[in-house]
Design an enzyme around this catalytic site. Sequence first.
Site, PDB file in Angstrom:
ATOM      1  N   ASP A 213      -3.820  40.251  46.234  1.00 15.23           N
ATOM      2  CA  ASP A 213      -2.792  41.239  45.945  1.00 15.23           C
ATOM      3  C   ASP A 213      -3.059  41.925  44.606  1.00 15.23           C
ATOM      4  O   ASP A 213      -3.391  41.261  43.618  1.00 15.23           O
ATOM      5  CB  ASP A 213      -1.437  40.500  45.896  1.00 15.23           C
ATOM      6  CG  ASP A 213      -0.247  41.440  45.872  1.00 15.23           C
ATOM      7  OD1 ASP A 213      -0.100  42.224  46.827  1.00 15.23           O
ATOM      8  OD2 ASP A 213       0.535  41.386  44.909  1.00 15.23           O
ATOM      9  N   GLU A 255      -6.801  44.189  47.543  1.00 18.03           N
ATOM     10  CA  GLU A 255      -5.912  45.346  47.592  1.00 18.03           C
ATOM     11  C   GLU A 255      -6.103  46.090  46.278  1.00 18.03           C
ATOM     12  O   GLU A 255      -5.643  45.635  45.231  1.00 18.03           O
ATOM     13  CB  GLU A 255      -4.457  44.902  47.741  1.00 18.03           C
ATOM     14  CG  GLU A 255      -3.529  46.075  47.947  1.00 18.03           C
ATOM     15  CD  GLU A 255      -2.193  45.947  47.233  1.00 18.03           C
ATOM     16  OE1 GLU A 255      -1.311  46.751  47.534  1.00 18.03           O
ATOM     17  OE2 GLU A 255      -2.036  45.070  46.359  1.00 18.03           O
TER      18      GLU A 255
END
Length: 557
Positions: A213, A255
Amino acid sequence: MCCLGWRRQGAAMIEDLWYKNTVIYSLDLETFMDSNGDGIGDFPGLMQRLDYLQALGIGTIWLAPFQPSPNHDNGYDISDYYTVDPRHGSGGDFVEFMHQASKRGLKVIIDLVVNHTSSEHRWFQLGRKDAESAFRDWYIWSKQRPDNWQSGVVFPGVQESTWSYDRAAQAYYYHRFYKHQPDLNMDNPAVRREVRRIMGYWLELGVAGFRVDAVPFVIESTVPGRSQGALHFEYLAEMREFMQWRAGDAILLGEANVAPADTQPYFGSDSGAGGIHMMFNFYVNQHLFYALASADIAPLAAALEATRSIPPHAQWAQFLRNHDELDLGRLSDAQRETVFARFAAEEDMQLYHRGIRRRLAPMLGNRRHLELAYSLLFALPGTPVLRYGDEIGMGDDLDLPERDAVRTPMQWSDEPQAGFSAAAETIHPLIDAGVYDYRRVNVAAQRRDSDSLLTWTAAMIRLRHECPEIGWGEWELLPIDVPHTLALSYTWRESTVVTLHNFSEFACEVQLAIKAPGGERLVDLREQAESRADDAGLHRIALDAYGYRWYRVGRLI
Ligand code: NOJ
Ligand code: CA
């Protein structure tokens, strides 16, 4: 030409790079399948649906965060990294799930959310209350309110600041996202050690890697008052090295919505050391939506070229929609307005001044356009990532706040609560009105319908698996004279696949010459048809409105 497909992948055998030819399916446990009637999806429920996923043909499941969380950001606010949120089951359920997935040949990757913790995490609680605690330095503090306390917010319009005051600590703490998500201080070696422990824990339980993330924020050193801190790519290298010792073929899927010129250091060196293996291609995603909105493919072609040059071990993850807003922040203002006008004309459909909070099917509106978009997804250079529910064309619920609009429960059948749950109330409401009502759009109906989107998607996934040229080969854009059509060619070990996609609402005829050996014959991989080149070596191929074709050069199978 003879060495195409044999280029160096470090010392790896290219077929070992499994992530380049898998199909990833992303799901959030909480909205997938509820087994015990409390309205919240769980591991036993997901296990009941593994046969469905296997039959759909996907290779890898990406699980959104399932660890304990106050759930203020859909689970991206973790309060304990080493267990399963009891709402989703137990550690025993997780291990059983991993076993059942592996029996079916399915790999599992999970979110690694270590840019921040939940403010309820024990580390933050101990750190804020006691200046002498070792945990104080696990977070990022400032005695004074930094001048830039309101800059750098990720959710404009909802998130107010990036620094908030904490009374117990009598200081401001940094949070790149919402204020209940304090950023970890990655410059502290103890924090990085803990991140490795988290990775080691889940690797030991069998995961095939992590969707990391917010990578650019994970590696950024935050200094109060300074807008952009140094980026420590060596932190990524540390994570990668650690992971590879523990599990040789595990992967990091990052990401990172960064400009093409900035991607190289994320992927590490050409030898395959140091960086992440995969990164979501946000840049192509945005230009793809512009192409879908305008039929102008030139910016998409440019985006593909701009993201071409990555190390041999690296791979793009291509996607259409995900669990967040469709972020259009990298388009020009005019391009973004074109996409808004076509797919999100009402203000309520837009989010954070840059994106769209809608699912794919309602945006595109018709089956042909949807098929074009999906076919292209499978044909793009990279690994396709599907979002649960998109395979049946699920809709969105704009009455839900922010990104929850695209997070409604999976529609399994026309039974109460769509067969998702026996509870009267579910974690998010079902879509139970309009065109996307679960009584109209559901798995049970579509799996018995040979013309359904689900049947079509499963066939496309199978086709993608039958074309390893796409994941392991070299690609090029073929020059053609029709401005709305994208022609892509892939070659791997002397085998070539060609795909054509017409973004226009009008039919067209494409003329193209294929230079690869056997190029006078194109075998259609989806229909009983083939094209033969004329004496001048040209193929003339008709494409319907939003039509697409997949060919293999020179051979039937
Ligand atoms: C990116 C995730 O995709 C998003 O859902 C989340 O809100 C932020 N990171 C913060 O973790
Ligand atoms: Ca449940």
